[in-house]
Write an enzyme that holds these catalytic residues in place. Structure first.
Site, PDB file in Angstrom:
ATOM      1  N   LYS A 137     -25.888  26.490  -3.218  1.00 13.05           N
ATOM      2  CA  LYS A 137     -25.206  27.484  -2.387  1.00 13.05           C
ATOM      3  C   LYS A 137     -25.486  28.888  -2.914  1.00 13.05           C
ATOM      4  O   LYS A 137     -25.764  29.058  -4.111  1.00 13.05           O
ATOM      5  CB  LYS A 137     -23.702  27.174  -2.288  1.00 13.05           C
ATOM      6  CG  LYS A 137     -23.002  27.051  -3.658  1.00 13.05           C
ATOM      7  CD  LYS A 137     -22.696  28.392  -4.266  1.00 13.05           C
ATOM      8  CE  LYS A 137     -22.384  28.314  -5.717  1.00 13.05           C
ATOM      9  NZ  LYS A 137     -22.520  29.637  -6.398  1.00 13.05           N
ATOM     10  N   HIS A 142     -33.853  30.141  -0.734  1.00 12.91           N
ATOM     11  CA  HIS A 142     -33.297  28.849  -0.323  1.00 12.91           C
ATOM     12  C   HIS A 142     -33.807  28.381   1.034  1.00 12.91           C
ATOM     13  O   HIS A 142     -34.219  27.227   1.192  1.00 12.91           O
ATOM     14  CB  HIS A 142     -31.769  28.910  -0.323  1.00 12.91           C
ATOM     15  CG  HIS A 142     -31.178  28.946  -1.692  1.00 12.91           C
ATOM     16  ND1 HIS A 142     -29.829  29.123  -1.917  1.00 12.91           N
ATOM     17  CD2 HIS A 142     -31.746  28.830  -2.933  1.00 12.91           C
ATOM     18  CE1 HIS A 142     -29.591  29.111  -3.213  1.00 12.91           C
ATOM     19  NE2 HIS A 142     -30.740  28.948  -3.843  1.00 12.91           N
TER      20      HIS A 142
END
Length: 325
Positions: A98, A80
Protein backbone atom coordinates in the site's frame (compact mmCIF):
# COMPACT_ATOMS: atom_id res chain seq x y z
CA UNK A 1 -2.20 -26.94 -10.62
CA UNK A 2 0.23 -27.17 -7.74
CA UNK A 3 -1.20 -27.43 -4.24
CA UNK A 4 0.79 -24.36 -3.22
CA UNK A 5 1.60 -20.90 -4.58
CA UNK A 6 5.17 -20.13 -5.60
CA UNK A 7 5.83 -16.53 -4.58
CA UNK A 8 8.40 -14.10 -5.94
CA UNK A 9 9.37 -10.84 -4.26
CA UNK A 10 10.07 -7.90 -6.55
CA UNK A 11 13.00 -6.17 -4.87
CA UNK A 12 14.81 -6.73 -1.58
CA UNK A 13 13.03 -4.01 0.39
CA UNK A 14 13.57 -3.79 4.14
CA UNK A 15 9.86 -4.29 4.81
CA UNK A 16 9.81 -7.37 2.59
CA UNK A 17 12.82 -8.79 4.41
CA UNK A 18 11.46 -8.16 7.90
CA UNK A 19 7.75 -8.85 7.45
CA UNK A 20 6.34 -10.10 4.16
CA UNK A 21 8.97 -12.64 3.10
CA UNK A 22 8.78 -14.35 6.52
CA UNK A 23 4.98 -14.29 6.27
CA UNK A 24 5.05 -15.86 2.80
CA UNK A 25 7.46 -18.48 4.14
CA UNK A 26 5.24 -19.21 7.16
CA UNK A 27 1.86 -19.17 5.42
CA UNK A 28 0.11 -22.40 4.62
CA UNK A 29 -0.05 -23.38 0.95
CA UNK A 30 2.61 -20.88 -0.07
CA UNK A 31 6.32 -20.98 -0.77
CA UNK A 32 8.92 -18.22 -0.96
CA UNK A 33 10.43 -19.24 -4.27
CA UNK A 34 12.07 -16.20 -5.84
CA UNK A 35 13.61 -12.79 -5.25
CA UNK A 36 14.50 -10.19 -7.86
CA UNK A 37 17.59 -8.19 -6.88
CA UNK A 38 21.00 -7.56 -8.35
CA UNK A 39 22.58 -7.35 -4.87
CA UNK A 40 23.98 -10.56 -3.40
CA UNK A 41 24.23 -8.89 -0.01
CA UNK A 42 20.55 -7.94 -0.02
CA UNK A 43 19.57 -11.43 -1.20
CA UNK A 44 21.43 -13.19 1.63
CA UNK A 45 18.78 -12.74 4.39
CA UNK A 46 16.05 -14.00 2.07
CA UNK A 47 18.12 -17.03 1.06
CA UNK A 48 18.68 -17.78 4.74
CA UNK A 49 14.91 -18.28 5.07
CA UNK A 50 14.66 -20.46 1.97
CA UNK A 51 17.95 -22.10 0.94
CA UNK A 52 16.56 -23.11 -2.47
CA UNK A 53 15.46 -19.53 -3.24
CA UNK A 54 15.98 -18.51 -6.87
CA UNK A 55 17.55 -15.07 -7.15
CA UNK A 56 16.94 -13.15 -10.39
CA UNK A 57 19.14 -10.26 -11.45
CA UNK A 58 16.20 -8.23 -12.79
CA UNK A 59 12.49 -7.78 -12.21
CA UNK A 60 11.71 -8.80 -15.76
CA UNK A 61 13.67 -12.03 -15.39
CA UNK A 62 11.54 -13.09 -12.46
CA UNK A 63 8.31 -12.17 -14.23
CA UNK A 64 9.40 -14.28 -17.21
CA UNK A 65 9.84 -17.43 -15.12
CA UNK A 66 6.79 -19.73 -15.39
CA UNK A 67 7.70 -21.29 -12.03
CA UNK A 68 6.57 -18.11 -10.24
CA UNK A 69 2.82 -17.97 -9.64
CA UNK A 70 2.40 -14.78 -7.61
CA UNK A 71 4.45 -11.65 -7.08
CA UNK A 72 4.68 -9.39 -4.05
CA UNK A 73 5.58 -5.79 -4.96
CA UNK A 74 7.19 -3.71 -2.16
CA UNK A 75 8.65 -1.05 -4.46
CA UNK A 76 8.34 2.72 -3.85
CA UNK A 77 4.77 3.99 -4.13
CA UNK A 78 5.11 5.65 -7.53
CA UNK A 79 6.10 2.31 -9.13
CA UNK A 80 3.23 0.22 -7.82
CA UNK A 81 0.78 0.56 -10.70
CA UNK A 82 3.45 0.03 -13.35
CA UNK A 83 4.70 -3.23 -11.88
CA UNK A 84 1.28 -4.51 -10.91
CA UNK A 85 0.27 -4.24 -14.57
CA UNK A 86 3.54 -5.81 -15.76
CA UNK A 87 3.10 -8.71 -13.37
CA UNK A 88 -0.41 -9.43 -14.64
CA UNK A 89 0.75 -9.07 -18.24
CA UNK A 90 3.26 -11.81 -17.40
CA UNK A 91 0.45 -14.03 -16.06
CA UNK A 92 1.25 -13.54 -12.37
CA UNK A 93 -1.11 -12.92 -9.51
CA UNK A 94 0.00 -9.80 -7.69
CA UNK A 95 -0.05 -8.44 -4.15
CA UNK A 96 1.09 -4.81 -4.06
CA UNK A 97 2.22 -2.90 -1.00
CA UNK A 98 0.00 0.00 0.00
CA UNK A 99 -0.86 2.47 -1.34
CA UNK A 100 -1.34 0.71 -4.65
CA UNK A 101 -2.01 4.04 -6.37
CA UNK A 102 -1.46 7.74 -5.71
CA UNK A 103 -4.92 8.74 -6.99
CA UNK A 104 -8.16 6.76 -6.93
CA UNK A 105 -8.73 6.83 -10.69
CA UNK A 106 -5.46 4.91 -11.18
CA UNK A 107 -7.22 1.88 -9.71
CA UNK A 108 -9.41 1.62 -12.78
CA UNK A 109 -6.65 0.32 -15.05
CA UNK A 110 -5.53 -2.22 -12.46
CA UNK A 111 -9.08 -3.42 -11.86
CA UNK A 112 -9.68 -3.70 -15.61
CA UNK A 113 -6.51 -5.75 -16.03
CA UNK A 114 -7.49 -8.00 -13.13
CA UNK A 115 -10.90 -8.63 -14.66
CA UNK A 116 -9.52 -9.19 -18.17
CA UNK A 117 -6.88 -11.68 -17.03
CA UNK A 118 -8.81 -13.44 -14.29
CA UNK A 119 -5.79 -13.09 -12.01
CA UNK A 120 -5.85 -12.12 -8.34
CA UNK A 121 -4.68 -8.55 -7.75
CA UNK A 122 -4.77 -6.99 -4.31
CA UNK A 123 -3.33 -4.22 -2.18
CA UNK A 124 -1.50 -5.37 0.95
CA UNK A 125 -3.92 -3.70 3.37
CA UNK A 126 -3.08 -6.30 5.95
CA UNK A 127 -4.90 -5.05 9.05
CA UNK A 128 -8.34 -6.19 7.86
CA UNK A 129 -7.02 -9.77 7.95
CA UNK A 130 -6.42 -9.49 11.70
CA UNK A 131 -9.06 -10.97 14.05
CA UNK A 132 -9.09 -7.84 16.23
CA UNK A 133 -10.61 -5.89 13.35
CA UNK A 134 -13.16 -8.61 12.63
CA UNK A 135 -14.12 -8.51 16.32
CA UNK A 136 -14.35 -4.72 16.22
CA UNK A 137 -16.66 -4.83 13.21
CA UNK A 138 -18.75 -7.59 14.81
CA UNK A 139 -19.18 -5.58 18.03
CA UNK A 140 -20.08 -2.46 16.08
CA UNK A 141 -22.60 -4.22 13.87
CA UNK A 142 -24.17 -5.95 16.89
CA UNK A 143 -25.00 -2.55 18.40
CA UNK A 144 -22.60 -2.97 21.32
CA UNK A 145 -21.76 0.76 21.39
CA UNK A 146 -25.17 1.98 20.24
CA UNK A 147 -25.36 4.85 17.77
CA UNK A 148 -21.86 5.83 16.66
CA UNK A 149 -21.20 9.55 17.11
CA UNK A 150 -17.45 9.94 16.57
CA UNK A 151 -14.35 8.11 15.44
CA UNK A 152 -11.03 9.32 16.78
CA UNK A 153 -7.83 8.11 15.10
CA UNK A 154 -4.11 8.53 15.65
CA UNK A 155 -1.08 6.96 13.99
CA UNK A 156 2.40 8.44 14.29
CA UNK A 157 6.09 7.66 14.13
CA UNK A 158 9.25 9.73 13.73
CA UNK A 159 11.57 9.24 10.76
CA UNK A 160 12.95 12.78 10.48
CA UNK A 161 16.54 11.50 10.71
CA UNK A 162 16.05 9.13 7.77
CA UNK A 163 16.14 11.81 5.09
CA UNK A 164 16.62 9.31 2.25
CA UNK A 165 13.56 7.28 3.21
CA UNK A 166 11.04 7.04 0.37
CA UNK A 167 8.36 8.34 2.76
CA UNK A 168 10.28 11.62 3.00
CA UNK A 169 10.58 12.08 -0.76
CA UNK A 170 7.91 13.60 -3.00
CA UNK A 171 9.22 11.86 -6.12
CA UNK A 172 8.45 8.44 -4.66
CA UNK A 173 4.95 9.28 -3.44
CA UNK A 174 5.95 9.99 0.16
CA UNK A 175 4.01 11.56 3.00
CA UNK A 176 2.13 10.47 6.08
CA UNK A 177 -1.25 10.32 4.35
CA UNK A 178 -0.16 7.91 1.57
CA UNK A 179 1.82 5.83 4.06
CA UNK A 180 -0.42 5.59 7.12
CA UNK A 181 -3.53 7.55 6.20
CA UNK A 182 -4.66 4.36 4.50
CA UNK A 183 -4.86 2.75 7.95
CA UNK A 184 -6.85 5.36 9.84
CA UNK A 185 -9.20 5.99 6.90
CA UNK A 186 -9.46 2.37 5.77
CA UNK A 187 -10.11 0.92 9.22
CA UNK A 188 -12.85 3.48 9.84
CA UNK A 189 -14.52 2.45 6.59
CA UNK A 190 -14.02 -1.27 7.31
CA UNK A 191 -15.69 -1.20 10.72
CA UNK A 192 -18.57 1.10 9.87
CA UNK A 193 -19.24 0.23 6.24
CA UNK A 194 -19.70 3.96 5.55
CA UNK A 195 -18.00 6.35 3.15
CA UNK A 196 -17.14 10.00 3.88
CA UNK A 197 -19.60 12.55 2.55
CA UNK A 198 -17.32 15.57 2.91
CA UNK A 199 -14.07 16.77 4.43
CA UNK A 200 -14.70 19.34 7.16
CA UNK A 201 -11.18 20.57 7.86
CA UNK A 202 -7.51 19.90 7.15
CA UNK A 203 -4.39 21.10 8.92
CA UNK A 204 -1.29 19.79 7.15
CA UNK A 205 2.40 20.52 7.67
CA UNK A 206 4.86 19.87 4.85
CA UNK A 207 8.59 19.30 4.62
CA UNK A 208 10.34 18.89 1.29
CA UNK A 209 7.02 18.61 -0.50
CA UNK A 210 5.52 15.80 1.58
CA UNK A 211 3.02 15.97 4.43
CA UNK A 212 4.67 15.12 7.74
CA UNK A 213 1.72 15.98 10.00
CA UNK A 214 -1.94 15.96 9.06
CA UNK A 215 -5.07 16.55 11.11
CA UNK A 216 -8.27 15.76 9.24
CA UNK A 217 -11.91 15.99 10.22
CA UNK A 218 -14.62 14.49 8.05
CA UNK A 219 -18.34 13.88 7.98
CA UNK A 220 -19.72 10.38 7.41
CA UNK A 221 -23.44 9.68 7.06
CA UNK A 222 -23.90 8.82 10.76
CA UNK A 223 -20.81 10.14 12.58
CA UNK A 224 -17.88 12.55 12.53
CA UNK A 225 -14.25 11.52 12.11
CA UNK A 226 -11.18 13.22 13.56
CA UNK A 227 -7.68 11.86 13.06
CA UNK A 228 -3.98 12.67 13.05
CA UNK A 229 -1.19 11.04 11.06
CA UNK A 230 2.41 12.09 11.49
CA UNK A 231 5.96 11.13 10.59
CA UNK A 232 7.35 13.65 13.13
CA UNK A 233 5.80 12.56 16.43
CA UNK A 234 6.64 9.93 19.01
CA UNK A 235 5.19 6.53 17.99
CA UNK A 236 1.53 6.19 18.90
CA UNK A 237 -1.50 4.42 17.52
CA UNK A 238 -5.09 4.31 18.67
CA UNK A 239 -8.54 3.91 17.15
CA UNK A 240 -11.63 4.85 19.16
CA UNK A 241 -15.27 4.34 18.15
CA UNK A 242 -17.52 6.30 20.50
CA UNK A 243 -21.23 5.62 20.60
CA UNK A 244 -24.16 6.70 22.77
CA UNK A 245 -24.18 3.37 24.65
CA UNK A 246 -20.52 2.46 24.74
CA UNK A 247 -17.01 3.04 23.48
CA UNK A 248 -14.74 0.65 21.58
CA UNK A 249 -10.98 1.17 21.48
CA UNK A 250 -8.14 -0.64 19.71
CA UNK A 251 -4.80 0.09 21.36
CA UNK A 252 -2.49 -1.61 18.84
CA UNK A 253 -4.61 -1.33 15.72
CA UNK A 254 -1.97 -1.22 13.01
CA UNK A 255 1.24 -2.91 14.22
CA UNK A 256 -0.49 -5.64 16.18
CA UNK A 257 1.73 -7.51 18.66
CA UNK A 258 4.69 -5.33 17.67
CA UNK A 259 3.59 -1.95 18.97
CA UNK A 260 1.61 -3.70 21.71
CA UNK A 261 -0.68 -6.68 22.26
CA UNK A 262 -3.63 -6.65 19.87
CA UNK A 263 -6.66 -5.85 21.98
CA UNK A 264 -10.20 -4.56 21.61
CA UNK A 265 -11.55 -2.75 24.66
CA UNK A 266 -15.29 -2.34 25.09
CA UNK A 267 -16.25 0.35 27.63
CA UNK A 268 -19.86 0.18 28.78
CA UNK A 269 -21.98 2.12 31.30
CA UNK A 270 -21.39 1.66 35.05
CA UNK A 271 -17.65 1.21 34.45
CA UNK A 272 -18.11 -2.22 32.89
CA UNK A 273 -15.27 -3.21 30.58
CA UNK A 274 -14.75 -6.15 28.28
CA UNK A 275 -11.39 -7.04 26.75
CA UNK A 276 -10.71 -9.18 23.69
CA UNK A 277 -7.03 -10.05 23.24
CA UNK A 278 -5.29 -11.59 20.22
CA UNK A 279 -1.65 -12.21 21.20
CA UNK A 280 -0.75 -14.79 18.57
CA UNK A 281 -2.38 -13.70 15.31
CA UNK A 282 -0.26 -12.39 12.40
CA UNK A 283 -2.13 -10.22 9.92
CA UNK A 284 0.70 -10.69 7.41
CA UNK A 285 0.43 -14.49 7.48
CA UNK A 286 -3.38 -14.31 7.41
CA UNK A 287 -3.20 -12.02 4.39
CA UNK A 288 -0.95 -14.39 2.45
CA UNK A 289 -3.10 -17.39 3.35
CA UNK A 290 -6.23 -15.58 2.15
CA UNK A 291 -4.44 -14.74 -1.09
CA UNK A 292 -3.31 -18.36 -1.50
CA UNK A 293 -6.89 -19.56 -1.02
CA UNK A 294 -8.07 -17.18 -3.74
CA UNK A 295 -5.40 -18.44 -6.15
CA UNK A 296 -5.79 -22.15 -5.40
CA UNK A 297 -9.48 -22.48 -4.54
CA UNK A 298 -11.08 -19.54 -6.29
CA UNK A 299 -12.20 -18.10 -2.94
CA UNK A 300 -13.25 -14.46 -2.94
CA UNK A 301 -10.38 -12.31 -1.73
CA UNK A 302 -11.67 -10.64 1.47
CA UNK A 303 -10.22 -7.20 0.72
CA UNK A 304 -10.85 -6.48 -2.97
CA UNK A 305 -9.43 -3.57 -4.94
CA UNK A 306 -12.83 -1.89 -4.94
CA UNK A 307 -12.63 -1.53 -1.15
CA UNK A 308 -9.14 -0.04 -1.06
CA UNK A 309 -10.04 2.27 -3.93
CA UNK A 310 -12.50 3.85 -1.52
CA UNK A 311 -9.72 4.61 0.94
CA UNK A 312 -7.68 6.33 -1.77
CA UNK A 313 -10.80 8.29 -2.68
CA UNK A 314 -10.88 9.66 0.87
CA UNK A 315 -7.19 10.59 0.67
CA UNK A 316 -7.91 12.35 -2.63
CA UNK A 317 -10.79 14.23 -0.97
CA UNK A 318 -8.44 15.41 1.77
CA UNK A 319 -5.75 16.58 -0.65
CA UNK A 320 -8.28 18.28 -2.94
CA UNK A 321 -9.84 20.08 0.05
CA UNK A 322 -6.39 21.22 1.20
CA UNK A 323 -5.51 22.56 -2.26
CA UNK A 324 -8.79 24.45 -2.52
CA UNK A 325 -8.34 26.31 0.77
Amino acid sequence: MRNHVNWGVLGAAKFAKEHMAPAIHAARRGRLAGLATSSADKAAPFAAMTPDLTVYDSYDAMLADPAIDAVYVPLPNHLHVEWALKAMDAGKHVLVEKPLTLRADQFDEVIAKRDATGLIAAEAFMIVHHPQWHKARELYQSGAIGKLRRVSAAFSYDNRQDTGNIRNRPDTGGGSLPDIGVYVFGSTRFVTGEEPTRILSTEIEYENGVDVWAHVTAEFPSFHYSGVTSMRMTPWQDMTFHGDKGLMRLTAPFNANVYDIAQVELHLPNAERQFYRFPMASHYVNQVEAFNASVLDGADYPCPLEFVRGTQTMIDMVMDFEKAK
